[in-house]
Design a protein around this motif. Structure first.
Motif, PDB file in Angstrom:
ATOM      1  N   ALA A 169       0.764  -1.222  -0.051  1.00  0.00           N
ATOM      2  CA  ALA A 169      -0.045   0.009  -0.026  1.00  0.00           C
ATOM      3  C   ALA A 169       0.991   1.364  -0.063  1.00  0.00           C
ATOM      4  O   ALA A 169       0.510   2.251  -0.755  1.00  0.00           O
ATOM      5  CB  ALA A 169      -1.019  -0.100   1.388  1.00  0.00           C
ATOM      6  N   ALA A 170       1.827   1.295   0.750  1.00  0.00           N
ATOM      7  CA  ALA A 170       2.738   2.258   0.853  1.00  0.00           C
ATOM      8  C   ALA A 170       3.533   2.378  -0.421  1.00  0.00           C
ATOM      9  O   ALA A 170       3.789   3.659  -0.870  1.00  0.00           O
ATOM     10  CB  ALA A 170       3.983   2.140   2.029  1.00  0.00           C
ATOM     11  N   ARG A 171       4.117   1.446  -0.877  1.00  0.00           N
ATOM     12  CA  ARG A 171       4.885   1.400  -2.182  1.00  0.00           C
ATOM     13  C   ARG A 171       4.068   1.896  -3.304  1.00  0.00           C
ATOM     14  O   ARG A 171       4.413   2.589  -4.391  1.00  0.00           O
ATOM     15  CB  ARG A 171       5.189   0.110  -2.721  1.00  0.00           C
ATOM     16  N   GLY A 172       2.719   1.370  -3.425  1.00  0.00           N
ATOM     17  CA  GLY A 172       1.892   1.947  -4.584  1.00  0.00           C
ATOM     18  C   GLY A 172       1.597   3.341  -4.552  1.00  0.00           C
ATOM     19  O   GLY A 172       1.353   3.884  -5.541  1.00  0.00           O
ATOM     20  N   ALA A 173       1.572   3.940  -3.354  1.00  0.00           N
ATOM     21  CA  ALA A 173       1.187   5.211  -3.343  1.00  0.00           C
ATOM     22  C   ALA A 173       2.380   6.114  -3.676  1.00  0.00           C
ATOM     23  O   ALA A 173       2.094   6.984  -4.248  1.00  0.00           O
ATOM     24  CB  ALA A 173       0.908   5.582  -1.667  1.00  0.00           C
TER      25      ALA A 173
END
Length: 308
Positions: A169-173
């Protein structure tokens, strides 16, 4: 850029927050309508709905985007682009064509591997050592659009689906912020997927969540961590005339062997078809998760007992 954001679960919240922090104008946020949840079955807003409201953003919750009226409302936003993160509704062709520069999706896999609903779970359950996020231009096919940016990461040997979910989720953001910056300056390069490498991540079926101790220990371990914490792999505990499901939320590979499903020690080490696993976190129905040792102290199970 003027952006429409479309997402529903907590996986999508970091992306919404990152886009706002990057200075984009969020014209509107689309999310699934409130649904009954909890013991009282009260209507509950989605995580994206809550995050958008707290930021003072306009929230829209249509049941569908198929009507001309909804499609017109979307087009009237006159957005430069839209960002989709686990929204949960099909985007009809008029919606796909309604922004100036396209619609972009964060998908939690290295496309074309694991298209579909459960890429995080399936990657771990398959024993993949690597995964990542792909920023994809949305087309009519299921996760079939051209890939514009990829962020890779290793899957740790004991990493659970919950842990991987949060990391991706953090990487995708961050990846979406990069992609929109490239889109803005005209350098975003989107390449067609290789259809010969496609695999599909089907939605998790409750029938496949039961632990099969007859499988090799590595497969059992991957099954457990790929379903933790939700929906949770489980085995059946029988004590006297009672039987209950016990969820397994954590495990490690362990030394030992024996008849599949046999307890090998007082630390909740269980023999598999080949090798053994030690169950590190379990949860009985209606109870809080506990360690394997604490679980055993509350049962009559002893070394040599066959469970499941």
């Amino acid at each position: 850029m003027r952006i429409v954001f479309m997402g529903t679960p907590d996986f999508a919240v970091p992306a919404l927050q990152a886009l706002r922090k990057a200075g984009h104008d969020i014209a509107a946020v689309y999310t699934q309508p409130p649904r009954p949840a909890g013991r009282g079955m009260d209507l509950r807003k989605s995580p994206v709905h809550e995050a958008a409201e707290s930021a003072g953003l306009e929230v829209r919750v249509p049941e569908s985007l198929k009507s001309e009226a909804e499609q017109k409302r979307f087009a009237e936003l006159e957005a430069d682009a839209a960002v989709v993160v686990a929204y949960g509704l099909i985007l009809p062709k008029p919606v796909l064509a309604a922004t100036k520069q396209g619609i972009f999706n964060i998908h939690a896999s290295l496309l074309p591997r694991w298209r579909g609903a459960a890429p995080i779970n399936r990657a771990i359950m398959a024993g993949d050592a690597e995964t990542g996020v792909a920023i994809m231009r949305v087309t009519e096919g299921l996760d079939a659009g051209p890939v514009c940016l990829v962020e890779r990461m290793q899957i740790g040997p004991d990493m659970t689906a919950g842990e991987l979910h949060d990391a991706l989720a953090a990487r995708g953001a961050g990846a979406m912020v990069k992609a929109l910056a490239a889109l803005q300056d005209g350098t975003l390069d989107c390449q067609a997927q290789n259809d010969t490498d496609v695999t599909y991540a089907a939605k998790i079926n409750n029938k496949e969540t039961r632990i099969a101790w007859t499988l090799p220990a590595q497969d059992v371990h991957d099954h457990i961590r790929g379903l933790a914490p939700h929906p949770g792999a489980w085995f059946e505990l029988k004590q006297g005339d009672r039987a209950e499901r016990v969820k397994v939320l954590g495990s490690v590979l362990a030394d030992g062997s024996g008849v599949a499903g046999t307890l090998l020690d007082e630390r909740l080490t269980v023999a598999c078809g080949e090798g053994a696993v030690r169950l590190t976190k379990v949860q009985r129905a209606g109870k809080k998760p506990v360690t394997g040792e604490a679980f055993l102290r509350g049962t009559s199970l002893r070394k040599g007992t066959v469970i499941g």
